[in-house]
Design an enzyme around this catalytic site. Structure first.
Site, short mmCIF file in Angstrom:
data_model
loop_
_atom_site.label_atom_id
_atom_site.label_comp_id
_atom_site.label_asym_id
_atom_site.label_seq_id
_atom_site.Cartn_x
_atom_site.Cartn_y
_atom_site.Cartn_z
CG ASP A 1 -14.43 1.09 -3.80
OD1 ASP A 1 -14.91 0.14 -4.46
OD2 ASP A 1 -14.65 2.29 -4.06
CG HIS B 76 -3.11 -3.44 0.98
ND1 HIS B 76 -2.80 -2.11 1.01
CD2 HIS B 76 -2.91 -3.85 -0.29
CE1 HIS B 76 -2.42 -1.72 -0.20
NE2 HIS B 76 -2.48 -2.77 -1.01
CD GLU C 110 -4.75 -2.55 5.48
OE1 GLU C 110 -5.52 -1.88 4.77
OE2 GLU C 110 -3.58 -2.82 5.16
CG ASP D 281 0.85 -4.08 3.87
OD1 ASP D 281 1.14 -5.17 3.33
OD2 ASP D 281 -0.10 -3.37 3.51
CG ASP E 78 -0.15 -0.51 6.91
OD1 ASP E 78 -0.24 0.61 6.39
OD2 ASP E 78 -0.81 -1.49 6.51
CG HIS F 144 -8.85 -4.10 4.20
ND1 HIS F 144 -10.05 -4.72 4.48
CD2 HIS F 144 -9.08 -2.76 4.35
CE1 HIS F 144 -10.95 -3.81 4.81
NE2 HIS F 144 -10.40 -2.61 4.72
#
Length: 240
Positions: free
Chosen positions: A57, A155, A13, A160, A11, A62
């Site tokens: 946002d 997150h 970010e 994740d 994953d 995260h």
């Protein structure tokens, strides 16, 4: 290792939603599976986005701030470690086109070969086929499969990935999922046609396990078989 199925659950970010508009990867997390079991090998790195600001946002999602990233290495600095971990095996991600797009943008930026889409399995596509018309976010799938994600306030790439590994097992049939990902299924989940089935070859033991039967057990069994008539199944088998 050639007879083993290696999969990297990963994953990312990012600073925002668009790699094409210059948003950058700021965290990569991944765990290794061999034959669908976690090995304990992980990859985790925070990355300096080299002047690209984290969108408010994205920060809300995260919680990774510009200040936190100021002293972190760049993707170029960590490429060798990244390449060693990601070089082989299938790559499994949720909404994989997003993560792959960002990773390939980083690779292109430093002049390295891009990741081919035929290595990638998208768990979101699997979930949509399995649960059409339903919510298939990672949180929704954790809830559906009774996977505890109560510690997921924000997150995070490594957390994740760990949750996704559990979801992936459930999507493939739970803890007893087959070790073979069939040709037709792989086409469906990766979005590309492949010519080979990935198969785990289970080799026979180099030395058979010793029998648990004692000589007395075998003698009593032979005496019992003699009472079963002229042609019992045990005589056809011939071994005990």
């Amino acid at each position: 290792m050639t007879d083993q199925l290696r999969e990297i659950i990963f994953d990312t970010e990012t600073t925002g939603l668009s790699a094409k508009d210059g948003d950058r990867v700021i965290e990569i997390g991944a765990i290794e599976l061999i034959n669908r079991f976690p090995t304990g090998n992980t990859f985790h790195m925070f990355l300096n986005p080299e002047g690209k600001e984290v969108h408010p946002d994205a920060l809300e999602v995260h919680g990774i701030s510009n200040e936190f990233l100021n002293d972190k290495p760049t993707f170029a600095d960590t490429f060798k470690e990244f390449d060693q971990f990601f070089r082989t095996g299938s790559l499994v991600a949720h909404n994989a086109s997003f993560d792959l797009g960002f990773l390939n943008a980083e690779l292109e930026r430093i002049g390295k070969p891009l990741i081919n889409t035929d290595r990638v399995v998208d768990t979101l596509l699997i979930a949509r086929r399995k649960f059409p018309g339903q919510r298939n976010s990672l949180d929704a799938l954790c809830s559906r499969f009774n996977i505890d994600n109560s510690h997921r306030d924000k997150h995070g790439a490594l957390l994740d990935s760990e949750l996704l590994a559990e979801v992936y097992m459930e999507l493939l049939g739970g803890k007893q999922a087959s070790l073979v990902l069939e040709h037709s299924q792989r086409e469906a989940v990766s979005g590309v046609q492949t010519s080979n089935t990935e198969r785990v070859v289970i080799k026979p033991r180099s030395r058979p396990l010793p029998s648990r039967l004692t000589p007395d057990d075998i003698k009593r069994h032979e005496e019992f078989v003699e009472t079963l008539g002229d042609n019992p199944i045990w005589k056809q088998i011939g071994t005990y």
